[in-house]
Design a protein around this motif. Structure first.
Motif, PDB file in Angstrom:
ATOM      1  N   HIS A  18       0.839  -1.207   0.000  1.00 53.24           N
ATOM      2  CA  HIS A  18       0.000   0.000   0.000  1.00 53.24           C
ATOM      3  C   HIS A  18       0.874   1.257   0.000  1.00 53.24           C
ATOM      4  O   HIS A  18       1.280   1.743   1.057  1.00 53.24           O
ATOM      5  CB  HIS A  18      -0.909  -0.031   1.240  1.00 53.24           C
ATOM      6  CG  HIS A  18      -2.028   0.958   1.202  1.00 53.24           C
ATOM      7  ND1 HIS A  18      -3.233   0.759   1.836  1.00 53.24           N
ATOM      8  CD2 HIS A  18      -2.141   2.167   0.615  1.00 53.24           C
ATOM      9  CE1 HIS A  18      -4.029   1.796   1.653  1.00 53.24           C
ATOM     10  NE2 HIS A  18      -3.373   2.684   0.909  1.00 53.24           N
TER      11      HIS A  18
ATOM     12  N   HIS B 175       1.429   5.235  -2.192  1.00 52.14           N
ATOM     13  CA  HIS B 175       0.929   6.205  -3.171  1.00 52.14           C
ATOM     14  C   HIS B 175       2.074   7.137  -3.540  1.00 52.14           C
ATOM     15  O   HIS B 175       2.241   8.194  -2.926  1.00 52.14           O
ATOM     16  CB  HIS B 175      -0.207   7.049  -2.588  1.00 52.14           C
ATOM     17  CG  HIS B 175      -1.393   6.268  -2.117  1.00 52.14           C
ATOM     18  ND1 HIS B 175      -2.402   5.856  -2.977  1.00 52.14           N
ATOM     19  CD2 HIS B 175      -1.754   5.828  -0.891  1.00 52.14           C
ATOM     20  CE1 HIS B 175      -3.327   5.205  -2.276  1.00 52.14           C
ATOM     21  NE2 HIS B 175      -2.953   5.170  -1.009  1.00 52.14           N
TER      22      HIS B 175
ATOM     23  N   LYS C 172      -9.462  -1.164  -5.888  1.00 48.11           N
ATOM     24  CA  LYS C 172      -9.846  -0.511  -4.627  1.00 48.11           C
ATOM     25  C   LYS C 172     -11.047   0.401  -4.839  1.00 48.11           C
ATOM     26  O   LYS C 172     -11.055   1.238  -5.747  1.00 48.11           O
ATOM     27  CB  LYS C 172      -8.672   0.304  -4.066  1.00 48.11           C
ATOM     28  CG  LYS C 172      -9.031   1.049  -2.768  1.00 48.11           C
ATOM     29  CD  LYS C 172      -7.841   1.786  -2.147  1.00 48.11           C
ATOM     30  CE  LYS C 172      -8.286   2.616  -0.942  1.00 48.11           C
ATOM     31  NZ  LYS C 172      -7.224   3.448  -0.367  1.00 48.11           N
TER      32      LYS C 172
ATOM     33  N   HIS D 191      -6.111  -0.391   5.246  1.00 50.58           N
ATOM     34  CA  HIS D 191      -5.894   0.486   6.418  1.00 50.58           C
ATOM     35  C   HIS D 191      -6.976   0.386   7.503  1.00 50.58           C
ATOM     36  O   HIS D 191      -7.729   1.325   7.735  1.00 50.58           O
ATOM     37  CB  HIS D 191      -5.645   1.940   6.012  1.00 50.58           C
ATOM     38  CG  HIS D 191      -6.550   2.552   4.973  1.00 50.58           C
ATOM     39  ND1 HIS D 191      -7.903   2.447   5.023  1.00 50.58           N
ATOM     40  CD2 HIS D 191      -6.281   3.312   3.895  1.00 50.58           C
ATOM     41  CE1 HIS D 191      -8.425   3.099   4.015  1.00 50.58           C
ATOM     42  NE2 HIS D 191      -7.464   3.627   3.308  1.00 50.58           N
TER      43      HIS D 191
ATOM     44  N   ASP E 213       0.712   2.718   3.509  1.00 48.43           N
ATOM     45  CA  ASP E 213      -0.135   3.774   2.929  1.00 48.43           C
ATOM     46  C   ASP E 213       0.697   5.041   2.751  1.00 48.43           C
ATOM     47  O   ASP E 213       0.201   6.156   2.954  1.00 48.43           O
ATOM     48  CB  ASP E 213      -1.353   4.029   3.821  1.00 48.43           C
ATOM     49  CG  ASP E 213      -2.472   4.763   3.095  1.00 48.43           C
ATOM     50  OD1 ASP E 213      -2.293   5.106   1.909  1.00 48.43           O
ATOM     51  OD2 ASP E 213      -3.513   5.006   3.723  1.00 48.43           O
TER      52      ASP E 213
HETATM   53 ZN    ZN Z   1      -3.925   4.582   0.595  1.00 45.84          ZN
END
Ligand code: ZN
Ligand code: URQ
Ligand code: ZN
Length: 574
Positions: A75, A77, A167, A254, A332
């Motif tokens: 995960h 970004h 997602k 998450h 994340d």
């Molecule tokens: Zn995320």
């Protein structure tokens, strides 16, 4: 500091082309063994003792260290355009930082704009990432809207572009409603793709936020106040119910609160195939930071779902990992500088959401999980690498140390200590949510596809060294009853791999005859869930007194085995 060097053809890296790792304790998700590992051309070629290897091979002595499969962060970004700005860790910085921390593979998210073709967005991400990544990567694809075209493109992505997970959001202005979620999950079911969900009730959050702003609460504390635990838990429950209707496995990204994890536990017990990922942020820190008087500090902790003010949350989530209620840890990583966080200076709704974690995930989880005695090293490997590899169908190429696997290997010094700081981290961001945390557990060597990229603690990554890795659909560890059935037939019902399958989670089988429950010992699992009573004689990790130093100091035995029972740890001898 690392200096990126030009990509060198693998055959010219003669000293790094062949590698022997000797004398280490090799950790898998179920056992620890004393073995040497021979690597050639990026692949693990031999494992054992007294290996016969060619001359000129570089030898790394791992005595006193653990040898782990490289971390997989499912995960991230990187260079993500979001909330009017763009995350500052790009695919180079982000993967460089990952490698520095012992992570050798990441999975990022393609994020199409509303109405944009998923395929076009996928190509944009490939173009951004391919030349920059310092380690291998795969891609999930987000669905920020629903249409017939989206449905068709999901199929193309699965069949032609190596994507096996999508997602969906239940919050933000690109959330799907329940009917759209149903359709999207249903399409995932047909394609053998994993449905991932960002579970928060977006409509409730919007109303709460309006009310708070009307009362004059504009600062980062309003972020958490507008999105309390039950708003996360309600959405997790709703997502589980919808996934169950279409009988598709669900992966909740998450998971940030006890309440949400408890809902997953209940859903799992009712027979929903559901996997839970929590974040290093949630394990390593908490929501008390939203009360900090400095805007940069509090806004620096803003992500969604938020960190929880309940101070018992990090420990509870770690226990949920130890018990198998949650299976995966991610970062994340979605980093914004202080100047970017200021976009929300007068309105918490506009603070770009996201924090760091890709570099520190392994160390923080070791410190808070293994060093405290909650996880043993095999569970650490499961939740930082192997389970993600199984769920996203990268196993056994990734997530384990086995002959034929990619040589993504970390030599982990459990005794060394480092202090996390923005002044020494390798990420581009100017803030670190773990600032000042002392972590036992440092990667001394990190080997990425056979190349030594952290060498005695020195980071030497190569921009573009990584590749895109396709993730095939119908991951056997979550989809394939036949694989389970044949394993059971071969091994007479009780075997390591079946245990593993149960432990990574909730293998829910349509065909009762394949259901593992009846043939396991009474003391083992009582439902198809991974969690059940601890078999006799097997150690309860919560009460574990295992000692890393004892383990590493003991006179070397030919093999130290530690088996994982479903849902817990661990018998065997140390
Ligand atoms: Zn995320
Ligand atoms: O929701 C996410 O995963 C991204 C879009 C933003 N990061 C975050 O706040 N969790
Ligand atoms: Zn999300």
């Amino acid at each position: 500091m690392s200096t990126p060097v030009k990509k060198v053809p693998i055959h010219l890296q003669s000293s790094q082309n062949r590698l022997l790792i000797k004398n280490g304790k090799v950790v898998s998700d179920e056992e620890i063994t004393d073995e040497d590992i021979y690597v050639e051309d990026g692949i693990i070629k031999q494992i054992g003792k007294n290996l016969i290897i060619p001359g000129g091979t570089r030898v790394i002595d791992a005595r006193g260290k653990y040898v782990l499969p490289g971390g997989i962060d499912p995960h991230t970004h990187f260079e993500f355009e979001f909330m009017g700005t763009k995350s500052v860790d790009d695919f180079y910085n982000g993967t460089k930082a990952a490698v520095a921390g012992g992570t050798t593979m990441i999975i990022d998210f393609v994020f199409p704009k509303k109405g944009e073709s998923l395929i076009d967005a996928y190509y944009e991400y490939r173009q951004k990432a391919d030349g920059k990544v310092c380690c291998d990567y795969s891609l999930h694809v987000c669905l920020p809207y629903w249409s017939e075209q989206v449905k068709k493109e999901m199929e193309i992505l699965c069949k032609e572009h190596g994507v096996n997970s999508f997602k969906m959001f239940m919050a933000y202005d690109f959330m799907l409603n329940d009917a759209e979620l149903y359709s999207a999950f249903d399409q995932c079911q047909k394609l053998g793709a994993l449905a991932q969900v960002h579970a928060e009730n977006g409509l409730v959050i919007a109303k709460n936020a309006e009310k708070l702003l009307a009362k004059g609460i504009t600062g980062p504390e309003g972020h958490e106040l507008s999105r309390p635990e039950e708003v996360e838990a309600e959405a997790v429950n709703r997502a589980c119910v919808i996934a169950k209707q279409v009988d598709n496995p669900l992966y909740v990204v998450h998971v940030m609160s006890k309440s949400a994890a408890e809902i997953l536990d209940q859903a799992c017990k009712r027979g929903t195939r559901v996997y839970g990922e929590t974040l290093v942020a949630a394990l390593g820190t908490d929501g008390s930071h939203y009360k900090h008087e400095c805007f940069h500090h509090s806004a620096g902790h803003v992500l969604s779902p938020p960190l929880r003010p309940d101070p018992t949350t990090p420990l509870s989530l770690m226990n949920f990992l130890a018990q198998g209620v949650l299976q995966v840890t991610g970062s994340d990583n979605c980093t914004f500088n202080k100047s970017q966080k200021e976009l929300g200076k007068n309105d918490f709704r506009k603070i770009p959401n996201g924090v760091n974690g890709v570099e520190d995930r392994m160390s923080v989880i070791w410190e808070k999980g293994v060093h405290t005695g909650i996880l043993d090293p095999t569970t650490f490997v499961a939740v930082t690498s192997t389970n993600a590899a199984k769920i996203f169908n990268l196993y056994p190429r990734k997530g384990c140390i086995a002959v034929g696997s990619d040589a993504d290997i970390v030599i982990w010094d459990p005794v060394a200590i480092r202090t996390i700081s923005v002044t020494t981290h390798h990420q581009a961001v100017d803030f670190n949510i773990f600032e000042g945390m002392q972590c036992h557990g440092v990667p001394q060597y990190v080997i990425v596809n056979g190349r030594v990229c952290v060498d005695e603690g020195q980071l030497r990554v190569v921009e573009g060294h990584g590749h895109f890795v396709e993730t095939p659909t119908f991951a056997p560890y979550i989809y394939d009853p036949e694989k389970l059935a044949s394993l059971r037939a071969e091994k007479n019902g009780v075997d390591d791999e079946v245990d593993q399958l149960q432990r990574i989670h909730t293998v829910h089988l349509e065909d009762d005859t394949l259901c593992p429950t009846p043939t396991l010992p009474d003391s083992a699992v009582s439902t198809p869930s991974c969690r059940g009573a601890r078999p006799e004689g097997q150690r309860n990790i919560q009460q574990s007194t295992f000692s890393i130093s004892e383990d590493l100091d003991v006179e070397r035995k030919s093999c130290i085995r530690v088996r994982n029972p479903p849902g817990g740890k661990s018998s065997g001898f140390w």
